[in-house]
Enzyme design. Structure first.
Site, PDB file in Angstrom:
ATOM      1  N   TRP A  31       0.527  -1.616   0.342  1.00 53.84           N
ATOM      2  CA  TRP A  31       0.137  -0.048  -0.565  1.00 53.84           C
ATOM      3  C   TRP A  31       0.791   0.828   0.254  1.00 53.84           C
ATOM      4  CZ3 TRP A  31      -4.840  -0.020  -1.131  1.00 53.84           C
ATOM      5  CH2 TRP A  31      -5.613   1.221  -1.273  1.00 53.84           C
ATOM      6  N   VAL A  90       1.401   5.235   6.091  1.00 50.49           N
ATOM      7  CA  VAL A  90      -0.427   5.325   6.442  1.00 50.49           C
ATOM      8  C   VAL A  90      -0.130   7.075   6.250  1.00 50.49           C
ATOM      9  CG1 VAL A  90      -1.984   4.704   8.108  1.00 50.49           C
ATOM     10  CG2 VAL A  90      -0.481   3.523   7.872  1.00 50.49           C
ATOM     11  N   HIS A  97     -10.150   5.366  10.515  1.00 52.55           N
ATOM     12  CA  HIS A  97      -9.488   4.024  10.062  1.00 52.55           C
ATOM     13  C   HIS A  97      -8.020   4.503   9.961  1.00 52.55           C
ATOM     14  CE1 HIS A  97      -7.951   0.672   7.270  1.00 52.55           C
ATOM     15  NE2 HIS A  97      -7.106   1.868   7.002  1.00 52.55           N
TER      16      HIS A  97
END
Length: 165
Positions: A31, A90, A97
């Protein structure tokens, strides 16, 4: 360490032990691959710059940052590494989230680091936006991957000194 006060790629090269003969695992999140790929490249380049052989750097990918915990745990069980670097990114969004993933991943990696004999190096960057992430993967704040590699080498050296005393 606050990146506004320190470049992630700046360190005293003479303070880093030779990494020859050390074996490293790197678990990297897919990711935000543009960021994690640059962090991975920084880590690998720094490990090799300090004497690690490419064959002694084992890289595995996981889908996201939360999966770093399981990926590192599996690598601890099945791969004979002297240290494992967990790399992820992130970026804050519009929902909570971000908070859950950052907190869970941090706690999980910290738990593994505290309970295993192999050091687990925290290479998760958590930012408010993509530009902050880019600044930390080779941009104006250096590359967190470099810092993680130096930390991994120093922790392996720390362990070796303990067992040889």
């Amino acid at each position: 360490m606050a990146t506004k006060n320190q470049n992630l790629s700046a360190y005293d090269i003479n303070s880093v032990p030779n990494a020859g003969g050390m074996k490293f695992g790197i678990v990297v999140s897919e990711w935000n691959e543009n960021v994690t790929g640059a962090l991975l490249a920084g880590a690998k380049n720094t490990l090799m710059k300090h004497g690690a052989c490419e064959k002694d750097i084992h890289v595995m990918t996981v889908p996201g940052s939360f999966e770093l915990i399981h990926g590192v745990q599996e690598m601890l069980c099945y791969d004979a590494c002297d240290a494992i670097i967990a790399i992820g990114c992130v970026i804050r969004g519009d929902t909570p989230h971000f908070d859950y993933i950052c907190q869970g991943t941090t706690y999980g990696l910290a738990h593994l680091n505290a309970t295993q004999k192999v050091p687990v190096i925290y290479g998760l960057i958590t930012t408010n936006d993509m530009q902050q992430a880019l600044d930390r993967c080779g941009g104006k704040h250096g590359n967190k991957g470099d810092e993680c590699a130096v930390t991994a080498i120093k922790m392996v050296d720390f362990h070796r000194k303990l067992i040889h005393n």
